[in-house]
Design a protein around this motif. Structure first.
Motif, mmCIF file in Angstrom:
data_model
loop_
_atom_site.group_PDB
_atom_site.id
_atom_site.type_symbol
_atom_site.label_atom_id
_atom_site.label_comp_id
_atom_site.label_asym_id
_atom_site.label_seq_id
_atom_site.Cartn_x
_atom_site.Cartn_y
_atom_site.Cartn_z
ATOM 1 N N PHE A 63 -3.754 7.196 -6.575
ATOM 2 C CA PHE A 63 -4.569 7.380 -5.381
ATOM 3 C C PHE A 63 -5.004 5.998 -4.909
ATOM 4 N N SER A 64 -4.614 5.634 -3.690
ATOM 5 C CA SER A 64 -4.857 4.282 -3.212
ATOM 6 C C SER A 64 -4.772 4.257 -1.686
ATOM 7 N N ALA A 65 -5.145 3.108 -1.105
ATOM 8 C CA ALA A 65 -5.074 2.958 0.347
ATOM 9 C C ALA A 65 -4.952 1.485 0.718
ATOM 10 N N HIS A 66 -4.321 1.253 1.833
ATOM 11 C CA HIS A 66 -4.081 -0.081 2.387
ATOM 12 C C HIS A 66 -5.384 -0.834 2.646
ATOM 13 N N TRP A 67 -6.416 -0.136 3.117
ATOM 14 C CA TRP A 67 -7.671 -0.748 3.543
ATOM 15 C C TRP A 67 -8.618 -1.049 2.385
ATOM 16 N N CYS A 68 -8.261 -0.673 1.170
ATOM 17 C CA CYS A 68 -9.153 -0.758 0.005
ATOM 18 C C CYS A 68 -8.890 -2.038 -0.789
ATOM 19 N N PRO A 69 -9.835 -3.017 -0.778
ATOM 20 C CA PRO A 69 -9.607 -4.271 -1.512
ATOM 21 C C PRO A 69 -9.318 -4.097 -3.011
ATOM 22 N N PRO A 70 -10.052 -3.232 -3.750
ATOM 23 C CA PRO A 70 -9.695 -3.063 -5.166
ATOM 24 C C PRO A 70 -8.278 -2.496 -5.349
ATOM 25 N N CYS A 71 -7.856 -1.651 -4.413
ATOM 26 C CA CYS A 71 -6.496 -1.107 -4.471
ATOM 27 C C CYS A 71 -5.477 -2.223 -4.276
ATOM 28 N N ARG A 72 -5.730 -3.062 -3.292
ATOM 29 C CA ARG A 72 -4.813 -4.174 -3.001
ATOM 30 C C ARG A 72 -4.716 -5.129 -4.182
ATOM 31 N N ALA A 73 -5.793 -5.241 -4.955
ATOM 32 C CA ALA A 73 -5.782 -6.106 -6.134
ATOM 33 C C ALA A 73 -5.053 -5.445 -7.311
ATOM 34 N N PHE A 74 -5.176 -4.122 -7.454
ATOM 35 C CA PHE A 74 -4.566 -3.424 -8.590
ATOM 36 C C PHE A 74 -3.078 -3.152 -8.394
ATOM 37 N N GLU A 80 2.850 3.425 5.868
ATOM 38 C CA GLU A 80 4.183 2.797 5.840
ATOM 39 C C GLU A 80 4.096 1.352 5.370
ATOM 40 N N SER A 81 3.146 0.616 5.925
ATOM 41 C CA SER A 81 2.994 -0.791 5.575
ATOM 42 C C SER A 81 2.685 -0.966 4.088
ATOM 43 N N TYR A 82 1.788 -0.159 3.571
ATOM 44 C CA TYR A 82 1.389 -0.261 2.168
ATOM 45 C C TYR A 82 2.505 0.226 1.247
ATOM 46 N N TYR A 83 3.124 1.341 1.598
ATOM 47 C CA TYR A 83 4.187 1.907 0.759
ATOM 48 C C TYR A 83 5.393 0.967 0.679
ATOM 49 N N ASP A 84 5.580 0.124 1.687
ATOM 50 C CA ASP A 84 6.669 -0.858 1.640
ATOM 51 C C ASP A 84 6.530 -1.803 0.448
ATOM 52 N N GLU A 85 5.300 -1.989 -0.064
ATOM 53 C CA GLU A 85 5.048 -2.877 -1.195
ATOM 54 C C GLU A 85 5.268 -2.204 -2.543
ATOM 55 N N MET A 86 5.590 -0.915 -2.528
ATOM 56 C CA MET A 86 5.647 -0.132 -3.763
ATOM 57 C C MET A 86 7.080 0.294 -4.075
ATOM 58 N N PRO A 87 7.492 0.201 -5.350
ATOM 59 C CA PRO A 87 8.841 0.602 -5.720
ATOM 60 C C PRO A 87 8.971 2.073 -6.140
ATOM 61 N N TRP A 88 7.883 2.809 -6.197
ATOM 62 C CA TRP A 88 7.884 4.152 -6.750
ATOM 63 C C TRP A 88 7.922 5.234 -5.679
ATOM 64 N N LYS A 89 7.650 6.429 -6.077
ATOM 65 C CA LYS A 89 7.707 7.599 -5.204
ATOM 66 C C LYS A 89 6.363 7.761 -4.473
ATOM 67 N N ALA A 90 6.347 8.671 -3.500
ATOM 68 C CA ALA A 90 5.118 8.931 -2.740
ATOM 69 C C ALA A 90 5.142 10.337 -2.163
ATOM 70 N N ILE A 91 3.952 10.868 -1.962
ATOM 71 C CA ILE A 91 3.793 12.100 -1.187
ATOM 72 C C ILE A 91 3.902 11.670 0.277
ATOM 73 N N PRO A 92 4.730 12.323 1.080
ATOM 74 C CA PRO A 92 4.785 11.944 2.495
ATOM 75 C C PRO A 92 3.388 11.997 3.134
ATOM 76 N N TYR A 93 3.103 11.044 3.996
ATOM 77 C CA TYR A 93 1.793 10.968 4.635
ATOM 78 C C TYR A 93 1.472 12.261 5.395
ATOM 79 N N SER A 94 2.476 12.881 5.945
ATOM 80 C CA SER A 94 2.274 14.106 6.725
ATOM 81 C C SER A 94 1.852 15.296 5.863
ATOM 82 N N GLU A 95 2.006 15.199 4.555
ATOM 83 C CA GLU A 95 1.659 16.297 3.646
ATOM 84 C C GLU A 95 0.180 16.244 3.258
#
Length: 176
Positions: free
Chosen positions: A37-48, A81-96
Motif C-alpha cells: 500500500f503506497s502512493a506517489h505523493w507520500c514521502p515515506p513511501c517514496r523513501a521505502f 502510472e508515474s509511480y508504477y513506472d518505478e516498480m518492477p512488480w505487479k499492481a492492482i489496476p488503478y481503475s479497480e
C-alpha cells in the motif's frame, strides 16, 4: 494454493518488456505475496520503495517464490502510472477501486506505506513487513514470518495509575 482472485480479482497488472500488461492473478500461485500500500505523493513511501525494489530484485534473482502487488492510494491515474513506472512488480489496476478499498479494509491499513506479507496459501504472515525489510534488506529471514513489530513500551498506564492514586489520596486525606 490460495485463491488470490478473491483478494485481487482475476486480472492484475505486470511488466512485460518494460510495458504494463494485464495478466492472470494465477501468476501469484505458489508465491509469498507482499501487498504494498503506497502512493506517489507520500514521502515515506517514496523513501521505502527503492529499498523494497532492491530486496525484491535480489529475491527474485535468487529464484525465491516472491511477488509484490502494489495497491495505489494515488489521487489520479496519471500519478499511479508515474509511480508504477518505478516498480518492477505487479499492481492492482488503478481503475479497480473496489478491490483497492477492500484490501485496505481487510488488512486494517491505517497509513502508508504498509507492506503485508501473505503465504502461498493466502494467510497473513506479517502485517508489518515494511519494518522487517528495513531491518533485513538482504532478506536473510525471508519471508519474515512471525516478525511482527512489538508495540513500544508506554508510560501512559503508569502515569494514569499515579494520577488516580493522587486523586484518591486527595479525596481520602485532603484538607478538611
Amino acid at each position: 494454493m490460495a485463491e488470490f482472485s478473491n483478494l485481487f480479482g482475476q486480472r492484475i497488472l505486470a511488466k512485460r518488456d518494460g510495458k504494463q500488461t494485464e495478466v492472470s492473478v494465477t501468476e501469484l500461485d505458489g508465491k509469498y505475496v507482499g501487498v504494498y500500500f503506497s502512493a506517489h505523493w507520500c514521502p515515506p513511501c517514496r523513501a521505502f520503495t527503492p529499498l523494497l525494489r532492491k530486496t525484491y530484485n535480489l529475491q527474485t534473482a535468487l529464484g525465491k517464490p516472491f511477488e509484490i502487488v502494489f495497491v495505489s492510494s494515488d489521487r489520479s491515474q496519471e500519478e499511479f502510472e508515474s509511480y508504477y513506472d518505478e516498480m518492477p512488480w505487479k499492481a492492482i489496476p488503478y481503475s479497480e477501486t473496489t478491490y483497492r478499498s477492500a484490501l485496505g479494509r481487510r488488512f486494517g491499513v491505517m497509513g502508508i506505506p504498509t507492506l503485508v506479507m501473505l503465504s502461498p496459501e493466502g494467510h497473513v504472515v506479517n502485517t508489518n513487513a515494511r519494518t522487517a525489510i528495513i531491518r533485513d534488506p538482504e532478506a536473510s529471514r525471508f519471508p519474515w514470518e512471525g516478525e511482527e513489530e512489538r508495540p513500544a513500551f508506554s508510560l501512559l498506564p503508569i502515569f494514569l495509575l499515579i494520577v488516580v492514586a493522587w486523586l484518591v489520596a486527595q479525596f481520602l486525606f485532603g484538607r478538611r
